[in-house]
Structure formats: C-alpha cells, structure tokens
Enzyme design. Sequence first.
Site, mmCIF file in Angstrom:
data_model
loop_
_atom_site.group_PDB
_atom_site.id
_atom_site.type_symbol
_atom_site.label_atom_id
_atom_site.label_comp_id
_atom_site.label_asym_id
_atom_site.label_seq_id
_atom_site.Cartn_x
_atom_site.Cartn_y
_atom_site.Cartn_z
ATOM 1 N N GLY A 137 7.577 35.905 51.063
ATOM 2 C CA GLY A 137 8.094 37.172 51.585
ATOM 3 C C GLY A 137 7.277 37.653 52.773
ATOM 4 O O GLY A 137 6.985 38.844 52.902
ATOM 5 N N ALA B 101 7.884 37.402 56.154
ATOM 6 C CA ALA B 101 8.521 37.631 57.455
ATOM 7 C C ALA B 101 8.103 38.961 58.054
ATOM 8 O O ALA B 101 7.999 39.112 59.273
ATOM 9 C CB ALA B 101 10.044 37.587 57.299
ATOM 10 N N GLY C 222 6.439 43.278 56.945
ATOM 11 C CA GLY C 222 5.756 44.151 55.974
ATOM 12 C C GLY C 222 4.393 43.637 55.552
ATOM 13 O O GLY C 222 3.633 43.085 56.353
ATOM 14 N N GLY D 23 3.470 41.103 53.566
ATOM 15 C CA GLY D 23 3.268 39.654 53.624
ATOM 16 C C GLY D 23 2.850 39.207 55.014
ATOM 17 O O GLY D 23 1.925 38.397 55.182
ATOM 18 N N ASP E 39 10.094 33.017 53.666
ATOM 19 C CA ASP E 39 10.877 34.224 53.408
ATOM 20 C C ASP E 39 12.347 33.813 53.268
ATOM 21 O O ASP E 39 12.756 32.780 53.797
ATOM 22 C CB ASP E 39 10.747 35.233 54.555
ATOM 23 C CG ASP E 39 11.002 36.670 54.120
ATOM 24 O OD1 ASP E 39 10.040 37.459 54.035
ATOM 25 O OD2 ASP E 39 12.181 37.008 53.840
ATOM 26 N N CYS F 177 12.416 30.214 52.190
ATOM 27 C CA CYS F 177 12.280 30.094 50.735
ATOM 28 C C CYS F 177 12.738 31.374 50.056
ATOM 29 O O CYS F 177 12.188 32.446 50.256
ATOM 30 C CB CYS F 177 10.835 29.797 50.331
ATOM 31 S SG CYS F 177 10.592 29.896 48.546
ATOM 32 N N VAL G 85 12.596 32.914 46.626
ATOM 33 C CA VAL G 85 11.736 32.639 45.465
ATOM 34 C C VAL G 85 12.516 32.490 44.157
ATOM 35 O O VAL G 85 11.949 32.108 43.139
ATOM 36 C CB VAL G 85 10.604 33.695 45.293
ATOM 37 C CG1 VAL G 85 9.638 33.656 46.462
ATOM 38 C CG2 VAL G 85 11.168 35.091 45.073
ATOM 39 N N TYR H 248 12.212 48.248 38.565
ATOM 40 C CA TYR H 248 11.076 47.907 39.436
ATOM 41 C C TYR H 248 9.773 48.066 38.664
ATOM 42 O O TYR H 248 8.912 47.189 38.675
ATOM 43 C CB TYR H 248 11.085 48.806 40.677
ATOM 44 C CG TYR H 248 10.015 48.485 41.686
ATOM 45 C CD1 TYR H 248 10.107 47.352 42.494
ATOM 46 C CD2 TYR H 248 8.896 49.317 41.844
ATOM 47 C CE1 TYR H 248 9.114 47.059 43.435
ATOM 48 C CE2 TYR H 248 7.908 49.026 42.778
ATOM 49 C CZ TYR H 248 8.024 47.902 43.577
ATOM 50 O OH TYR H 248 7.045 47.609 44.501
ATOM 51 N N SER I 153 9.388 45.282 36.183
ATOM 52 C CA SER I 153 9.052 43.999 36.818
ATOM 53 C C SER I 153 7.578 43.964 37.219
ATOM 54 O O SER I 153 6.917 42.936 37.111
ATOM 55 C CB SER I 153 9.953 43.748 38.035
ATOM 56 O OG SER I 153 9.601 44.587 39.112
HETATM 57 N N1 LIG Z 1 5.635 49.065 50.497
HETATM 58 C C1 LIG Z 1 5.296 49.626 49.337
HETATM 59 O O1 LIG Z 1 5.331 50.843 49.166
HETATM 60 C C2 LIG Z 1 4.815 48.758 48.197
HETATM 61 C C3 LIG Z 1 4.035 49.342 47.200
HETATM 62 C C4 LIG Z 1 3.610 48.576 46.136
HETATM 63 C C5 LIG Z 1 3.949 47.242 46.081
HETATM 64 N N2 LIG Z 1 4.724 46.685 47.066
HETATM 65 C C6 LIG Z 1 5.076 45.275 46.943
HETATM 66 O O2 LIG Z 1 4.644 44.576 48.096
HETATM 67 C C7 LIG Z 1 5.436 43.413 48.276
HETATM 68 C C8 LIG Z 1 5.866 43.308 49.740
HETATM 69 O O3 LIG Z 1 6.767 44.344 50.039
HETATM 70 P P1 LIG Z 1 6.786 45.112 51.430
HETATM 71 O O4 LIG Z 1 6.344 46.489 51.169
HETATM 72 O O5 LIG Z 1 6.100 44.333 52.471
HETATM 73 O O6 LIG Z 1 8.366 45.180 51.691
HETATM 74 P P2 LIG Z 1 9.267 44.478 52.815
HETATM 75 O O7 LIG Z 1 10.658 44.784 52.427
HETATM 76 O O8 LIG Z 1 8.778 44.856 54.163
HETATM 77 O O9 LIG Z 1 8.959 42.927 52.628
HETATM 78 C C9 LIG Z 1 9.436 42.183 51.536
HETATM 79 C C10 LIG Z 1 9.762 40.788 52.036
HETATM 80 O O10 LIG Z 1 10.227 40.014 50.916
HETATM 81 C C11 LIG Z 1 11.331 39.254 51.352
HETATM 82 N N3 LIG Z 1 12.183 38.873 50.229
HETATM 83 C C12 LIG Z 1 13.091 39.625 49.555
HETATM 84 N N4 LIG Z 1 13.711 38.889 48.639
HETATM 85 C C13 LIG Z 1 13.182 37.639 48.712
HETATM 86 C C14 LIG Z 1 13.408 36.426 48.022
HETATM 87 N N5 LIG Z 1 14.351 36.334 47.079
HETATM 88 N N6 LIG Z 1 12.674 35.343 48.346
HETATM 89 C C15 LIG Z 1 11.743 35.408 49.338
HETATM 90 N N7 LIG Z 1 11.491 36.525 50.045
HETATM 91 C C16 LIG Z 1 12.204 37.625 49.724
HETATM 92 C C17 LIG Z 1 12.068 40.156 52.343
HETATM 93 O O11 LIG Z 1 12.936 39.412 53.185
HETATM 94 C C18 LIG Z 1 10.895 40.785 53.074
HETATM 95 O O12 LIG Z 1 10.517 40.035 54.208
HETATM 96 C C19 LIG Z 1 6.593 43.540 47.280
HETATM 97 O O13 LIG Z 1 6.331 42.738 46.149
HETATM 98 C C20 LIG Z 1 6.572 45.000 46.899
HETATM 99 O O14 LIG Z 1 7.118 45.234 45.623
HETATM 100 C C21 LIG Z 1 5.143 47.413 48.134
#
Ligand SMILES: NC(=O)c1ccc[n+]([C@@H]2O[C@H](COP(=O)([O-])OP(=O)(O)OC[C@H]3O[C@@H](n4cnc5c(N)ncnc54)[C@H](O)[C@@H]3O)[C@@H](O)[C@H]2O)c1
Length: 250
Positions: free
Chosen positions: A12, A14, A16, A18, A36, A63, A65, A151, A154
């Site tokens: 993931g 691409a 944020g 990651g 991603d 990918c 996941v 959420y 999970s």
């Molecule tokens: N941003 C927040 O407030 C926050 C807080 C706590 C935890 N998180 C966790 O951080 C992680 C990253 O999230 P983020 O905040 O960068 O959000 P984001 O939406 O910017 O990034 C998430 C990435 O995961 C990818 N993705 C979605 N489904 C997928 C799949 N089936 N296979 C592969 N990639 C997939 C998306 O395309 C995206 O690039 C997540 O697990 C999220 O639950 C985020």
Amino acid sequence: MDLNNKVGVITGAAQGLGKAFAEALLSKGAKVSISDVNVEVGRKTASEFEKKYGKEKVLFMKCDVTSSEEFEDVFKKTKTKYGNIDIVINNAGIVNEKHWKKAIQINLMGSIEGTLLAIQYMSRSTGGQGGVIINIASAAGLQPVFTMPTYSASKHGTVGYTTSWAQNPENTTNGLRFNCICPTFVDTNIIKITDDNTLSKQASEQLLQHYGVMGVEKVVEGVMEVITDKSKNGAVLKITSQNGLEYLNQ
Ligand SMILES: NC(=O)c1ccc[n+]([C@@H]2O[C@H](COP(=O)([O-])OP(=O)(O)OC[C@H]3O[C@@H](n4cnc5c(N)ncnc54)[C@H](O)[C@@H]3O)[C@@H](O)[C@H]2O)c1
C-alpha cells in the site's frame, strides 16, 4: 541497525503513510520494494523515487494484498532483484463499513498473509538472514470506535496477531522482530469521511476534531525508531498528536 543497502518491502505504498515509510528508508540508503493495488499512482511514486534515489533502489509491483498469488510474487521478485529481505511493513489498509468483508480481508487478512510471507522469507531456518516485521494497526485497534466497528475490529485483530507472534520463542533463533504501530488520525486520503466509511458522518467529524490530525512525519519517526532500535522488539507503539510516541508494553 544500519539501513544502508537493507531491503524493505512495503504494501500500500503508492501514497500516504506507505509512500512516506518508503522514502524514509530510501533516504537512509535502503532499497525498497513498493507495491499497491493502485497501479497508476504506484508507478508515479516509483518513478519519482527512481529519479531521486536511482533505478536500482526501487522495485514497484501491482499487488492487491487480498491476492495470495500477487502477494507471494512481491516477495519472490524482491528476493530475485535484491537477494535478501530485511524489513517488511504491512501497511495497506482501507476504512469501509459498508463493504466490511473487504475491510477485514485487506486490513487483517492482508497483515496476516504479509506476516507469514515475511516469516517464510526472512527466517534463518528457511534461508533468510532475520529481519523486522511491522504491522500498521491503528489507535482504533486499542479502543472501541463506534463510528467504524469493522475497522476497529480489523485493527484489534492486527494488534493481537502481531503481539502474539512477538512472543514466539523461535524468534531469537530465526532473527525475527515484530512491532505494531497504532496512530490516531494522520493526514492522508483514508481520513476523508464518506457514506461508506462511517456509521455517522457527524460523529466522525467530532472525533477528528477531538483527536486532531498529525502529519505523516510523526508516524515515520516511530516506524524508523522500531526498525533501527532492536530493544523495541515486540512493542506496540501508540502515536498521537497529544503525546507523540508512547510504547505501551515495554
Ligand atoms: N491516516 C490515518 O489516520 C491512519 C491512522 C491509523 C492507521 N492508519 C493505517 O495506515 C495504513 C496506511 O493508510 P494511509 O493513511 O496511508 O491511507 P491511504 O489511503 O493514503 O493509503 C492506503 C494505501 O493502501 C492501498 N490499498 C488499498 N487497498 C489495497 C489492497 N487491497 N492491496 C494493496 N494496497 C491497497 C491504497 O491504494 C493506498 O495507496 C492503513 O493500514 C491505515 O489503516 C492510518
């Protein structure tokens, strides 16, 4: 732990968090395998990194996941390109209460599959050189959140899964470390409030206001700390705008 020439696999990645983890590793001399489900944005990110850090340091693959085949392929191709894997960050995640099975498949089952692949590829007993596995959970994995029960479930699952693996007595011989990261709201696309991702838009707005929104740098700092500091092995790291980094079980 010196990160120069170490190899990190990040799902993931691409955009944020990651993407930010990948860039932090690259800036310390590591090589990354980023993947991603979003190929368009993933390719853009990869080419941005290639220009900045060199083509030989970046591998991008599509990918999803939830696909065991695509997930295993990431590990196989990373090992073929770089010869070894040292760091695995299971980061891919979504918030979706409407399509709750999909959320469980990506957030919890994706982290489990990524952990098992990481163990297989990094354990000394199966030809690896040891390494660190980081699962990105959430503060929603430490407390109930009535606006997004799936959420929260999970992420509770991810915390339980990671901390259980952290207690496995074979980790020492296999050279494996496990950590779990639990941030409150971070400034990425996932926090956009939609009809699909909350049971109450109004309550979600209030939660956002109550906890505040951090920049990605705070979470990057925490992830880099658990990667490089072996004494943090097994820790659950909570990260909030109010208190910064807090190790819960050390
Ligand atoms: N941003 C927040 O407030 C926050 C807080 C706590 C935890 N998180 C966790 O951080 C992680 C990253 O999230 P983020 O905040 O960068 O959000 P984001 O939406 O910017 O990034 C998430 C990435 O995961 C990818 N993705 C979605 N489904 C997928 C799949 N089936 N296979 C592969 N990639 C997939 C998306 O395309 C995206 O690039 C997540 O697990 C999220 O639950 C985020």
